[in-house]
Enzyme design. Structure first.
Site, short mmCIF file in Angstrom:
data_model
loop_
_atom_site.label_atom_id
_atom_site.label_comp_id
_atom_site.label_asym_id
_atom_site.label_seq_id
_atom_site.Cartn_x
_atom_site.Cartn_y
_atom_site.Cartn_z
N GLU A 1 0.81 -1.22 0.00
CA GLU A 1 0.00 0.00 0.00
C GLU A 1 0.85 1.27 0.00
OE1 GLU A 1 -0.56 -2.64 1.89
OE2 GLU A 1 -2.68 -3.21 1.74
N PHE B 1 -11.31 -7.90 13.33
CA PHE B 1 -10.20 -8.30 12.47
C PHE B 1 -9.90 -7.20 11.47
CE2 PHE B 1 -8.78 -10.40 8.49
CZ PHE B 1 -7.52 -10.77 8.93
N GLN B 2 -8.67 -6.84 11.35
CA GLN B 2 -8.19 -5.78 10.46
C GLN B 2 -8.89 -4.45 10.75
OE1 GLN B 2 -8.08 -7.24 6.34
NE2 GLN B 2 -6.00 -7.97 6.74
N LYS C 1 -17.57 -1.37 5.59
CA LYS C 1 -18.01 -2.33 4.57
C LYS C 1 -19.53 -2.36 4.43
CE LYS C 1 -16.94 -6.99 2.95
NZ LYS C 1 -16.37 -8.30 3.29
N MET D 1 24.41 9.20 2.34
CA MET D 1 24.28 10.47 3.06
C MET D 1 24.53 10.27 4.55
SD MET D 1 23.91 13.62 2.36
CE MET D 1 22.89 14.19 1.01
#
Lengths: 187, 586
Positions: B52, B114-115, B164, B484
């Site tokens: 993502e 969940f999630q 959802k 760097m």
């Protein structure tokens, strides 16, 4: 380069004002913020203060327009003039914020706070507490044989003074609402 | 006219009505209804990323290279939390994004489902605005408002969290035209008195400089055009921040090059010595200012910015102009011309003579080598061999030395050709951003100038490039170091190179083959041109492993806590130049 003629207020309809100096003096300002009353808007404002390291001395919020769903947040904050300007600019760019006013610089205003104080004591202490409450125009809103609950309204300084006097007389609990403030009307 | 639809249908329809042609995303349980709708249509192309974070950076690359908002679709919980780095990156660099996240059903919110994650809470400080939509009827208006907020004023990422059950439920969809955009309408016209003050200052300036930033590019093509006209009309020198490269052409005669910590000597000294600084769409970032109390001590400073909180935040300015760059520049140019286009000709001539003296220092020169490829040399050759593609050559970078060298040695003739993570400094930005840029410009030449360490952070997106046959060129300047970090350790931490080397690196050529693309390795300077040409000629994604000098430092450099006129130019004695006060700065 003295050809510049920028007067204070020359950009008065911009979202910032031109302060004459950027001193290091820490000032206390009372800001009012009109916001859409939607979930998370208070978290957004508080998150701005904590995330950017600004101070909150006092904060009150409630819906003031039930039809338009607008809430008014009153924040008392401290900082140098530059920080205060930055706080106002940061607040103004939050999407659900409609308006930010700095009552401290925008003319005369009134500030009030309400506090409830529970004072427990017997004998002379009880009498003295009642006498002082009378002087401060505090009301007794609850009473038992050993305690009072006082309600007092006024400036934060008045409430500070009253609660300091109540401390040796048996102050056991203190609840303060935080400051609500309005600009005075007219010229 | 309102039409009945399911929530998922509303999402897809609203995106279509906003003119969205591409969505970068990754499916999961809480966004399945929306993915089902995407499957059943062909107007919107969905690009399946591999992570993502890659989706958000790809959308940034798409947005930065087109000027249109990028759109991202990810699932709840880990999908949303993985997007956080990209959101913060877009917020810092003012990139317009609309990110849609799935959420657990409304009746399960708060149950540690969940999630489930508090996406709104987590992303509140890293978005310009975010909303949880709990009613299907609200979806249409919210999505349209989201596009308005993302692209108005100072652009930025916005996020809509969609449970959802809201996606499944029936509701009414209102067309874009019927949707109330709310009260958010930032001011675009500059204050008239302030613009007059700026024109007066320009007429009397002896040592002026334009200091431009990403705001010029965000304001649109017309802003860059107006900037070019204004520079041509006044003859003032111009420098730009990392984010603003391309707004004024690198081949322009008034161009001083980039300024800042690794900016050009002439640009930084012009900033330090000028008597009029005209900041257009930049924000006095700490990489630009160096030590604040020594920043351009003798100048009148004007600042054009659409964000009131950028004005007087870091540097106190004398002429603040709140407004959109296009609107303000149009007005400045009109008044300047109307008032006769006066300048202090003699003083300007002397100023340019001073500047050419600084330019003669040739601050970008470096010690050449016949044995190893110098990273600067690799970029000079890349620049030379892509000269004919400069109108459609999109350059992305990761973060570090290679990024600064790319900014120094590559020239940009137009806005929107340069994509880099400036504010947040996100290693792992470049590869997915190059995916997004190539999706938006299928026939263009898209190159990601990378360091091997940054590149590994999001290398999974090579899978995306192969899947969609994106001919992106990954130009990895491989020094087997976190260059760097290593440079700072050399200068600041007694050459104790704590964890700043890349051990156990993959074989990038075999890695390329494993992904199904082409790998090229080059280590001999004599083979460099052929290798670059081979990369450019190949019709498909390429991973180029360019083995460069391992201990090259990036100069010029303004050390932390130092002023512009205290910059380091090269390998001269660099030990002990940063005092303990400076070393706490990053």
């Amino acid at each position: 380069m003295s050809a510049l003629h920028i007067k204070q207020g020359a950009t008065s309809h911009s979202a910032y004002n031109l302060r004459p100096n950027f001193s290091d003096t820490v000032e206390t300002h009372t800001l009012t913020v009109l916001v859409d009353n939607e979930p998370g808007v208070l978290a957004r404002v508080i998150g701005l203060f904590s995330g950017r390291g600004y101070n909150i001395e006092s904060l009150t919020v409630a819906e003031v327009d039930h039809t338009g769903h607008h809430s008014r947040i009153t924040i008392v904050t401290t900082g140098t003039p530059q920080v205060i300007e930055q706080i106002k600019a940061q607040l103004s760019r939050i999407v659900p914020v409609h308006r930010v006013n700095d009552l401290t610089v925008e003319g005369p205003s009134v500030e009030r706070e309400l506090a409830l104080l529970k004072v427990e004591g017997k004998g002379e202490h009880r009498v003295e507490a009642l006498r002082l409450a009378d002087i401060f125009r505090a009301k007794v809103v609850d009473s038992t044989l050993t305690s009072f609950v006082f309600e007092i309204t006024g400036t934060p300084e008045k409430i500070d003074a009253f609660s300091e006097l109540m401390r040796p007389l048996g102050l056991v609990e203190l609840a303060r609402t935080g400051v609500a403030a309005l600009a005075r009307s007219g010229e | 006219m309102a039409r009945p639809m399911t929530g998922a249908q509303i999402v897809v329809q609203a995106l279509k009505d906003q003119g969205v042609d591409t969505v970068f995303g990754y499916p999961g349980g809480a966004v399945l209804p929306i993915y089902d709708e995407i499957f059943q249509q062909s107007d919107i192309r969905h690009i399946l990323v591999r992570h993502e974070q890659g989706a958000v950076h790809a959308a940034e690359g798409y947005a930065r290279s087109t000027g249109k908002p990028g759109v991202v679709l990810v699932t709840s919980g880990p999908g949303a939390t993985n997007a956080v780095t990209g959101l913060t990156d877009a917020l810092m660099d003012s990139i317009p994004l609309v990110v849609l996240t799935g959420q657990v059903p409304t009746f399960m919110i708060g149950s540690d489902a969940f999630q489930e994650a508090d996406t709104i809470g987590i992303t509140r400080p890293c978005t310009k605005m975010n909303w949880l939509v709990k009613e299907t009827d609200q979806l249409g208006p919210r999505i349209h408002e989201a596009f308005h907020v993302a692209t108005s004023g100072r652009p930025g990422p916005v996020l809509i969290d969609i449970p959802k059950d809201v996606q499944f439920a029936d509701g009414m969809y209102e067309d874009r035209a019927e949707t109330d955009k709310g009260h958010y309408h930032p001011r675009v016209e500059g204050d008239s008195d302030a613009i007059d003050a700026l024109v007066t200052a320009m007429e009397t300036a002896q040592k002026p400089v334009f200091y431009t930033g990403g705001g010029v590019i965000n304001s649109g093509d017309e802003a860059s055009q107006l900037l070019r006209e204004l520079v041509a009309a006044t003859g003032f020198p111009i420098t730009s921040t990392l984010m603003g490269l391309g707004a004024y052409p690198a081949s322009g005669e008034h161009w001083l090059g980039m300024l800042g910590m690794h900016g050009l000597y002439e640009a930084n000294l012009a900033m330090h010595d000028c008597d009029l600084m005209i900041n257009i769409g930049a924000r006095f970032d700490d990489r630009i200012t160096g030590r604040i109390d020594a920043f351009s001590p003798h100048s009148i400073k004007a600042h054009i910015d659409i964000d009131p909180s950028s004005i007087n935040k870091v540097i106190r300015v004398d002429i603040p102009i709140l407004g959109d760059v296009t609107h303000v520049l149009r007005e400045v140019l009109a008044r300047w011309t109307a008032r006769g286009g006066k300048t202090e000709t003699a003083a300007l001539k002397a100023w340019w003579e001073q500047i050419s003296e600084w330019q003669s220092v040739r601050c970008l020169s470096y010690r050449r080598s016949k044995k190893t490829i110098k990273p600067q040399h690799a970029l000079e050759r890349l620049e030379a061999l892509t000269q004919h593609r400069k109108d459609d050559r999109y350059i992305c970078t990761e973060v570090g030395q290679h990024q600064m060298w790319a900014a120094q040695y590559l020239g940009f003739e137009h806005p929107n050709l340069w994509m880099t993570s400036g504010g947040l400094g996100t290693m792992g930005y470049g590869l997915p951003a190059s995916v997004g840029a190539q999706i938006a410009h299928p026939d263009a030449l898209v190159i990601n100038v990378a360091g091997e360490a940054s590149w590994l952070m999001n290398m999974q997106e090579m899978g995306t490039a192969v899947q969609y046959r994106l001919p992106i060129k990954q130009f990895i300047l491989n020094n087997e170091r976190l260059g760097m970090v290593r440079q700072w350790q050399e200068l600041l931490h007694g050459e104790r190179y704590s964890h700043s080397w890349s051990e156990a690196l993959p074989d990038f050529v075999k890695l390329a083959e494993a992904f199904g693309c082409k790998g090229i390795r080059v280590s001999d300077p004599a083979d460099l041109d052929d290798a670059i040409q081979e990369m450019l000629d190949y019709d498909g994604p390429v991973i180029m492993d360019c083995l460069v000098e391992k201990h090259e430092n990036c100069f010029p450099m303004i050390p932390s806590g130092k002023a512009h006129n205290e910059m380091l130019l090269g390998e001269a004695d660099t030990q002990g130049v940063i005092d303990s006060k400076g070393s706490v700065l990053v």
